[in-house]
Design a protein around this motif. Sequence first.
Motif, PDB file in Angstrom:
ATOM      1  N   PHE A 153      38.522  63.341  58.052  1.00 10.40           N
ATOM      2  CA  PHE A 153      37.879  64.151  57.372  1.00 10.40           C
ATOM      3  C   PHE A 153      37.325  66.164  58.086  1.00 10.40           C
ATOM      4  O   PHE A 153      36.901  65.384  59.193  1.00 10.40           O
ATOM      5  CB  PHE A 153      36.567  63.986  56.618  1.00 10.40           C
ATOM      6  CG  PHE A 153      37.148  62.816  55.962  1.00 10.40           C
ATOM      7  CD1 PHE A 153      37.804  62.578  54.546  1.00 10.40           C
ATOM      8  CD2 PHE A 153      37.455  61.358  56.345  1.00 10.40           C
ATOM      9  CE1 PHE A 153      37.926  61.988  53.124  1.00 10.40           C
ATOM     10  CE2 PHE A 153      37.683  59.885  55.106  1.00 10.40           C
ATOM     11  CZ  PHE A 153      37.786  60.084  53.881  1.00 10.40           C
ATOM     12  N   HIS A 154      37.357  66.676  56.977  1.00  9.73           N
ATOM     13  CA  HIS A 154      37.440  67.618  57.810  1.00  9.73           C
ATOM     14  C   HIS A 154      36.481  69.189  56.844  1.00  9.73           C
ATOM     15  O   HIS A 154      37.235  69.246  56.155  1.00  9.73           O
ATOM     16  CB  HIS A 154      38.845  68.738  58.633  1.00  9.73           C
ATOM     17  CG  HIS A 154      38.181  70.495  58.813  1.00  9.73           C
ATOM     18  ND1 HIS A 154      37.296  70.348  59.917  1.00  9.73           N
ATOM     19  CD2 HIS A 154      38.393  71.272  58.605  1.00  9.73           C
ATOM     20  CE1 HIS A 154      37.621  71.592  60.590  1.00  9.73           C
ATOM     21  NE2 HIS A 154      37.629  72.154  58.666  1.00  9.73           N
ATOM     22  N   ILE A 155      35.506  69.157  57.616  1.00  5.52           N
ATOM     23  CA  ILE A 155      34.670  70.642  57.240  1.00  5.52           C
ATOM     24  C   ILE A 155      34.417  71.661  57.851  1.00  5.52           C
ATOM     25  O   ILE A 155      34.078  71.373  58.603  1.00  5.52           O
ATOM     26  CB  ILE A 155      33.535  70.165  55.834  1.00  5.52           C
ATOM     27  CG1 ILE A 155      33.173  71.605  55.063  1.00  5.52           C
ATOM     28  CG2 ILE A 155      32.599  69.937  56.404  1.00  5.52           C
ATOM     29  CD1 ILE A 155      31.978  71.123  54.473  1.00  5.52           C
ATOM     30  N   GLY A 156      34.358  72.780  57.785  1.00 12.56           N
ATOM     31  CA  GLY A 156      34.505  74.312  58.152  1.00 12.56           C
ATOM     32  C   GLY A 156      33.877  74.996  57.872  1.00 12.56           C
ATOM     33  O   GLY A 156      33.941  75.873  56.760  1.00 12.56           O
ATOM     34  N   HIS A 157      33.125  75.704  58.582  1.00 12.94           N
ATOM     35  CA  HIS A 157      32.811  77.157  57.663  1.00 12.94           C
ATOM     36  C   HIS A 157      32.263  78.397  58.998  1.00 12.94           C
ATOM     37  O   HIS A 157      32.049  78.390  60.241  1.00 12.94           O
ATOM     38  CB  HIS A 157      30.869  77.259  57.779  1.00 12.94           C
ATOM     39  CG  HIS A 157      30.005  78.519  57.060  1.00 12.94           C
ATOM     40  ND1 HIS A 157      28.977  78.962  58.115  1.00 12.94           N
ATOM     41  CD2 HIS A 157      29.762  78.499  55.550  1.00 12.94           C
ATOM     42  CE1 HIS A 157      29.079  80.160  57.168  1.00 12.94           C
ATOM     43  NE2 HIS A 157      29.697  79.640  55.704  1.00 12.94           N
ATOM     44  N   SER A 158      32.970  79.292  57.907  1.00 10.41           N
ATOM     45  CA  SER A 158      33.834  80.388  59.604  1.00 10.41           C
ATOM     46  C   SER A 158      32.678  81.482  58.826  1.00 10.41           C
ATOM     47  O   SER A 158      32.284  82.109  57.315  1.00 10.41           O
ATOM     48  CB  SER A 158      34.954  81.328  59.125  1.00 10.41           C
ATOM     49  OG  SER A 158      35.985  79.870  59.575  1.00 10.41           O
ATOM     50  N   ASP A 205      36.451  75.972  54.551  1.00  9.75           N
ATOM     51  CA  ASP A 205      37.735  75.319  54.745  1.00  9.75           C
ATOM     52  C   ASP A 205      37.118  73.612  55.024  1.00  9.75           C
ATOM     53  O   ASP A 205      36.548  73.506  55.265  1.00  9.75           O
ATOM     54  CB  ASP A 205      38.638  75.493  56.067  1.00  9.75           C
ATOM     55  CG  ASP A 205      38.219  75.302  57.138  1.00  9.75           C
ATOM     56  OD1 ASP A 205      38.342  74.180  57.170  1.00  9.75           O
ATOM     57  OD2 ASP A 205      37.361  76.092  57.861  1.00  9.75           O
ATOM     58  N   TYR A 206      38.474  73.309  54.398  1.00  9.59           N
ATOM     59  CA  TYR A 206      38.401  71.852  54.094  1.00  9.59           C
ATOM     60  C   TYR A 206      39.738  71.137  54.533  1.00  9.59           C
ATOM     61  O   TYR A 206      40.787  71.612  54.148  1.00  9.59           O
ATOM     62  CB  TYR A 206      37.575  71.396  52.978  1.00  9.59           C
ATOM     63  CG  TYR A 206      36.500  72.278  52.115  1.00  9.59           C
ATOM     64  CD1 TYR A 206      35.222  71.572  52.175  1.00  9.59           C
ATOM     65  CD2 TYR A 206      37.972  73.133  50.719  1.00  9.59           C
ATOM     66  CE1 TYR A 206      34.943  71.808  50.983  1.00  9.59           C
ATOM     67  CE2 TYR A 206      36.276  74.075  50.522  1.00  9.59           C
ATOM     68  CZ  TYR A 206      34.952  73.713  51.026  1.00  9.59           C
ATOM     69  OH  TYR A 206      34.120  74.103  50.234  1.00  9.59           O
ATOM     70  N   GLY A 207      39.263  69.720  55.287  1.00 10.69           N
ATOM     71  CA  GLY A 207      41.281  69.343  55.555  1.00 10.69           C
ATOM     72  C   GLY A 207      39.940  67.654  54.808  1.00 10.69           C
ATOM     73  O   GLY A 207      39.849  66.912  55.865  1.00 10.69           O
ATOM     74  N   VAL A 208      41.528  67.260  55.002  1.00 12.19           N
ATOM     75  CA  VAL A 208      41.937  65.562  55.420  1.00 12.19           C
ATOM     76  C   VAL A 208      43.261  64.797  55.756  1.00 12.19           C
ATOM     77  O   VAL A 208      43.894  65.252  55.187  1.00 12.19           O
ATOM     78  CB  VAL A 208      41.650  64.617  53.346  1.00 12.19           C
ATOM     79  CG1 VAL A 208      42.210  65.042  52.856  1.00 12.19           C
ATOM     80  CG2 VAL A 208      41.391  63.808  53.512  1.00 12.19           C
TER      81      VAL A 208
END
Length: 225
Positions: A166-171, A188-191
């Motif tokens: 699982f991933h979450i990022g903030h730019s 942005d989110y990812g799985v």
Amino acid sequence: MNKLKYISTLALSLTSIASFTSHAEISANIAVDSNYYWRGISQTQDATAVSGGLDYNHDSGFYAGTWASNIDFGDMSPSYELDFYAGYSGTSGDINYDLGYIYYAYPDANNNIDFSEVYGELAWQWLSGKLSYLSHAQSDATTEEDMLYVELNAQFEILNQTELAFHIGHSSGDTVSEWYGEDDSYLDYGVSMSKSGFTFRLTKTDLSANDDIKVSVGYSLDFDL
């Protein structure tokens, strides 16, 4: 005497290089993906990407490498991306750490759009957090813009040696509004699920122009040299 001194110095240098190399590993990687995403944004106009790289890892924790992939920025000129990076990683107690630098190059671009980034990462068991600071010069080369990227990742091994991530990022920063023409920040989110080199991914951002869920698949192969 000068010749003997030169020979001795050369022999000592070669011995040091051989010793340093003997405690290192060199590996390579190749991959094919249905899409190349960077922080939730496609770098290939939703087309297939073929990539590969070389990595040098020393027992001391020092590492360096290079990586390349085809890209497509639409009206812009570059056809490929070439990255160079180096850093140092290690362990302190139960915490793994990684500090490094990466340079993103676009050799065949009409204008200089290269940029660089420094990063630091801490990891504990299945959880990791990473902070990256990006800077690049504008086309007039008189000013610079930046981006701060904060991400949180979690990885678990589930049934039959399958990895679930699982991933979450903030730019945030000036670069966000320059590149994407919106506010100066986005998420942005990812799985993803990976097994035996194959990866299935779901990717999403909260940018108005890229807010739909994207699906991609890929295969990667790593090998020692």
